[in-house]
Scaffold this active site. Structure first.
Site, PDB file in Angstrom:
ATOM      1  N   LYS A 111      -8.575  11.889  -7.501  1.00  0.00           N
ATOM      2  CA  LYS A 111      -9.438  10.990  -6.599  1.00  0.00           C
ATOM      3  C   LYS A 111     -10.602  10.939  -6.546  1.00  0.00           C
ATOM      4  CE  LYS A 111      -6.858  13.022  -2.453  1.00  0.00           C
ATOM      5  NZ  LYS A 111      -7.211  13.919  -1.106  1.00  0.00           N
ATOM      6  N   LYS A 190       3.874   7.724  -8.057  1.00  0.00           N
ATOM      7  CA  LYS A 190       3.699   8.635  -5.969  1.00  0.00           C
ATOM      8  C   LYS A 190       3.845   7.834  -5.293  1.00  0.00           C
ATOM      9  CE  LYS A 190       2.206  11.979  -3.259  1.00  0.00           C
ATOM     10  NZ  LYS A 190       1.321  12.313  -2.705  1.00  0.00           N
ATOM     11  N   LYS A 193       0.885   4.248   0.284  1.00  0.00           N
ATOM     12  CA  LYS A 193       0.217   3.280   1.503  1.00  0.00           C
ATOM     13  C   LYS A 193      -0.870   2.640   0.099  1.00  0.00           C
ATOM     14  CE  LYS A 193       0.435   1.351   5.747  1.00  0.00           C
ATOM     15  NZ  LYS A 193       0.030   1.609   6.680  1.00  0.00           N
TER      16      LYS A 193
END
Ligand code: TRP
Length: 323
Positions: A111, A190, A193
């Site tokens: 991230k 993966k 959205k």
């Protein structure tokens, strides 16, 4: 009866990966455990978002969870920020968590590479998860592979807390969910959205058809006359979740024997996905037309959750020796 805790971020509605991974296992666990399920809006704050979108995202997630069979009579369904103790326990757990344990989390590393400014919430994200779980003294947590490391850290945090302040919490153990990792329509990353590779449960039939038309298939199958490899093909892999075993076998045979091309496989999958989620889509739309019902359910859930959380915090404050 053991206690289960699990949570999902309010991304709006869920995608088929959330459904097959988390949501279905939530439904399966009802009645077998005392279940606390949370829509974790505080976790979602770690990512950039529009404040005006947050409430609708929470409401849509709640409507879809309820429509998917997360029965509020059989579990406690609530919004994380409605129970203030989550943030309080998180702060306390931060103080027994080594910084180095947080920086070596794979998700933290991934991230923080994707954002310009790495806020401290991204770093402390798994500590808030540990607080979520321990607040309800949950001993079981259904997790997909991507959360296994976070749950291990939650166990380590539990041990550190107990070691420092005396035996307080049981270590939470994983329940591994059956569909562990659903890849996105690109067949590479993966399903997510935010990565734009997700098939949403609430997507209109035409959107589902269109998205699947462009889905990744078997790269070794160049022409329709080439025999396919259903065991390694992304589209064929999904078929099993949405069609009967007989139909799945038939579709796979068509692919293997090259009597059906990838386009046919995708069409069949699209129609099956549409049919599969039809009742859920209808139920969710019905609930969204009555938002007061959703508010009532989440309000009741928060009240139940708060009682347990407050009780836990009484014990924690005592153990800490606070004035
Ligand atoms: N981080 C989890 C996810 O993104 C959601 C979550 C928050 C969670 N708190 C949790 C999952 C506690 C299990 C237990 O999927």
């Amino acid at each position: 009866m053991e206690t289960v805790f699990s949570a999902i971020q309010p991304t709006g509605g869920f995608h088929i990966g959330n459904f097959l991974g988390a949501v279905q296992s939530w439904v399966d666990l009802l009645g077998k455990y005392r279940c606390f399920y949370s829509i974790v809006d505080l976790h979602a704050l770690t990512q950039d978002y529009e404040p005006k979108d947050m409430a609708p995202r929470v409401e849509e997630m709640a409507a879809e969870l309820l429509a998917a069979g997360v029965d509020p009579d059989k579990c406690t369904l609530f919004v994380q920020s409605h129970v203030h103790e989550h943030a309080e326990l998180e702060w306390i757990l931060n103080c027994v968590t080594p910084y180095g344990d947080l920086t070596r989390m794979t998700q933290f590393k991934d991230k923080s590479e994707r954002v310009e400014v790495v806020n401290a919430g991204i770093l402390n994200y798994p500590v808030l998860m540990a607080a979520d779980i321990l607040l309800y003294r949950a001993t079981r947590v259904p997790v997909g592979v991507d959360q296994v490391q976070h749950l291990e850290l939650a166990r380590e945090i539990t041990r550190r807390f107990n070691g420092r302040f005396g035996e307080t919490f049981a270590e939470p153990m994983p329940i591994h969910t059956k569909a562990l990792k659903i890849l996105g329509l690109d067949g590479k990353q993966k399903m997510s959205k935010s990565l734009g590779n997700a098939l949403q449960v609430s997507d209109a039939p035409d959107v589902i058809r269109k998205k699947l038309q462009n889905a990744f298939t078997d790269p070794t199958r160049l022409r329709k006359t080439d025999p396919g490899h259903p065991e390694s093909c992304y589209v064929c892999g999904l078929q099993g979740y949405f069609a009967s075993p007989e139909e799945t076998a038939r579709l796979h045979e068509g692919c293997r024997s090259a009597t059906a091309g990838c386009v046919d496989s995708k069409r069949a999958l699209a129609e099956n996905v549409i049919r599969y989620f039809e009742p859920l889509r209808e139920k969710s739309a019905e609930l969204r037309a009555h938002p007061e019902k959703i508010r009532q359910i989440l309000g009741d859930g928060a009240q139940t959750a708060r009682k347990v959380a407050q009780e836990t915090m009484r014990t924690v404050r005592e153990k800490l020796g606070l004035y």
